[in-house]
Scaffold this active site. Structure first.
Site, PDB file in Angstrom:
ATOM      1  N   ASP A   1      51.069  26.090  49.491  1.00 55.26           N
ATOM      2  CA  ASP A   1      49.859  25.694  50.220  1.00 55.26           C
ATOM      3  C   ASP A   1      48.688  26.595  49.866  1.00 55.26           C
ATOM      4  O   ASP A   1      48.869  27.705  49.358  1.00 55.26           O
ATOM      5  CB  ASP A   1      50.099  25.840  51.730  1.00 55.26           C
ATOM      6  CG  ASP A   1      50.972  24.723  52.266  1.00 55.26           C
ATOM      7  OD1 ASP A   1      50.955  23.629  51.678  1.00 55.26           O
ATOM      8  OD2 ASP A   1      51.661  24.965  53.265  1.00 55.26           O
TER       9      ASP A   1
ATOM     10  N   LYS B   1      44.764  22.002  49.876  1.00 56.93           N
ATOM     11  CA  LYS B   1      43.442  21.456  49.586  1.00 56.93           C
ATOM     12  C   LYS B   1      42.741  22.388  48.595  1.00 56.93           C
ATOM     13  O   LYS B   1      42.632  23.567  48.829  1.00 56.93           O
ATOM     14  CB  LYS B   1      42.637  21.404  50.881  1.00 56.93           C
ATOM     15  CG  LYS B   1      41.406  20.546  50.782  1.00 56.93           C
ATOM     16  CD  LYS B   1      40.648  20.605  52.090  1.00 56.93           C
ATOM     17  CE  LYS B   1      40.714  19.300  52.814  1.00 56.93           C
ATOM     18  NZ  LYS B   1      40.122  19.348  54.146  1.00 56.93           N
TER      19      LYS B   1
ATOM     20  N   MET C   1      43.732  27.445  64.295  1.00 60.26           N
ATOM     21  CA  MET C   1      42.840  26.330  63.929  1.00 60.26           C
ATOM     22  C   MET C   1      41.865  25.997  65.061  1.00 60.26           C
ATOM     23  O   MET C   1      41.590  24.826  65.326  1.00 60.26           O
ATOM     24  CB  MET C   1      43.681  25.080  63.561  1.00 60.26           C
ATOM     25  CG  MET C   1      44.536  25.304  62.348  1.00 60.26           C
ATOM     26  SD  MET C   1      45.778  24.011  62.088  1.00 60.26           S
ATOM     27  CE  MET C   1      47.067  24.523  63.203  1.00 60.26           C
TER      28      MET C   1
HETATM   29  C1  SAM Z   1      48.395  24.934  59.357  1.00 59.57           C
HETATM   30  S1  SAM Z   1      48.298  26.438  60.237  1.00 59.57           S
HETATM   31  C2  SAM Z   1      49.640  27.292  59.510  1.00 59.57           C
HETATM   32  C3  SAM Z   1      50.139  28.462  60.315  1.00 59.57           C
HETATM   33  C4  SAM Z   1      51.250  29.207  59.627  1.00 59.57           C
HETATM   34  N1  SAM Z   1      52.408  28.369  59.455  1.00 59.57           N
HETATM   35  C5  SAM Z   1      51.629  30.487  60.350  1.00 59.57           C
HETATM   36  O1  SAM Z   1      52.765  30.592  60.836  1.00 59.57           O
HETATM   37  O2  SAM Z   1      50.807  31.400  60.435  1.00 59.57           O
HETATM   38  C6  SAM Z   1      46.871  27.175  59.537  1.00 59.57           C
HETATM   39  C7  SAM Z   1      46.139  28.049  60.509  1.00 59.57           C
HETATM   40  O3  SAM Z   1      46.866  29.238  60.741  1.00 59.57           O
HETATM   41  C8  SAM Z   1      45.960  30.293  60.963  1.00 59.57           C
HETATM   42  N2  SAM Z   1      46.149  31.305  59.913  1.00 59.57           N
HETATM   43  C9  SAM Z   1      47.025  31.268  58.906  1.00 59.57           C
HETATM   44  N3  SAM Z   1      46.974  32.393  58.168  1.00 59.57           N
HETATM   45  C10 SAM Z   1      46.011  33.159  58.738  1.00 59.57           C
HETATM   46  C11 SAM Z   1      45.491  34.442  58.459  1.00 59.57           C
HETATM   47  N4  SAM Z   1      45.948  35.188  57.438  1.00 59.57           N
HETATM   48  N5  SAM Z   1      44.521  34.929  59.264  1.00 59.57           N
HETATM   49  C12 SAM Z   1      44.069  34.214  60.319  1.00 59.57           C
HETATM   50  N6  SAM Z   1      44.529  32.991  60.625  1.00 59.57           N
HETATM   51  C13 SAM Z   1      45.496  32.472  59.852  1.00 59.57           C
HETATM   52  C14 SAM Z   1      44.557  29.698  60.937  1.00 59.57           C
HETATM   53  O4  SAM Z   1      44.223  29.310  62.246  1.00 59.57           O
HETATM   54  C15 SAM Z   1      44.782  28.506  60.040  1.00 59.57           C
HETATM   55  O5  SAM Z   1      43.781  27.544  60.206  1.00 59.57           O
END
Ligand code: SAM
Length: 252
Positions: free
Chosen positions: A42, A64, A177
């Site tokens: 991803d 994306k 998100m």
């Molecule tokens: C589709 S979700 C996936 C979450 C992921 N599976 C996890 O366990 O962290 C994507 C969202 O996770 C959050 N996110 C993921 N990585 C991040 C990071 N390094 N810093 C801040 N937010 C993060 C954001 O809100 C982002 O829009």
């Protein structure tokens, strides 16, 4: 002694790549990547994590990318099935943990339905990476007896969350998100009884070299997001534990 991880040909591993830092993936995830023939990853899987994929292994970005639409979920599932049926050892590498807002459940169901063996390797979810990196606890005897992870992703332009349940005292709320719906989030939590002065941390790109941290209050949250121009990926951490933060912007 535990049995070493084995990724058989014709099977798939759903692997958590952690929050972004290259050394925040598990040893099992690392060993799995060494056995892969193909890795589907991803957008949230950054270069420091991809650096663990051995040279010569096929890499497919199913996130994306600038200038083109993201892959439809059904196409990702179909490609996983196709690669596994071709006898390859397939890794589906996802940001954070595959089962936290990652649609890992849907991919697992599709693979099982297709008769393909699936293994799952957990990852450090973004909330845990952010809190640990900034040295504040998500739960604390004096501040928060519970911690909830919710998605702020809008569906049909609407955000329908149980605001009363989220506005409980002595609770940490982490919203994934949540940037687009930030106004609704701030207004609804206050209407449900959470004090306007409740501390909030906005953490963008947690654990990555470009991490940003903005500390604000629930009342000022939408304005802070607007003024600072915060863009995804970001988390909103809401609760008094944020006041225990000892490290900001990565600086001691
Ligand atoms: C589709 S979700 C996936 C979450 C992921 N599976 C996890 O366990 O962290 C994507 C969202 O996770 C959050 N996110 C993921 N990585 C991040 C990071 N390094 N810093 C801040 N937010 C993060 C954001 O809100 C982002 O829009």
């Amino acid at each position: 002694m535990s049995v070493p991880f084995h990724l058989p040909p014709g099977s798939v591993a759903l692997v958590g790549g952690g929050p972004g830092a290259g050394d925040l993936i598990t040893l099992r995830a690392f060993h799995c990547l060494q056995q892969a023939d193909v890795v589907l990853y991803d957008l949230l899987v950054g270069p420091d994590v991809l650096a663990h994929v051995p040279a010569g292994v096929e890499r497919i970005n199913v996130g994306k990318a600038a200038g083109r639409h993201s892959w439809a979920q059904r196409d990702i599932c179909a490609l996983l099935v196709e690669k596994a049926r071709a006898g390859l050892r397939v890794v589906r590498l996802k940001g954070g943990d595959p089962f936290i807002f990652g649609r890992g459940g849907e991919e697992m169901d599709a693979l099982i339905e297709a008769g393909i063996t699936v293994q799952v390797i957990p990852g450090i979810t973004a909330a845990m990476g952010a809190a640990a990196g900034l040295a504040f606890p998500l739960t604390h005897r004096d501040h928060a007896h519970s911690c909830v992870f919710v998605t702020g992703h809008l569906q049909h332009d609407q955000l329908t969350l149980n605001w009363t349940a989220l506005a409980q005292p002595r609770q940490t709320v982490v919203i994934y998100m949540g940037l687009t719906g930030v106004q609704t989030i701030a207004t609804s939590l206050q209407a449900a009884g959470l004090p306007a002065q409740t501390p909030v941390a906005i953490v963008r790109s947690a654990t990555c070299p470009d991490q940003e941290t903005h500390v604000t209050t629930l009342e000022a949250l939408p304005e802070t997001v607007r003024e600072r121009g915060v863009t995804p990926p970001a988390l909103l951490v809401i609760g008094t534990v944020v006041g225990l933060m000892r490290v900001e912007n990565g600086a001691e």
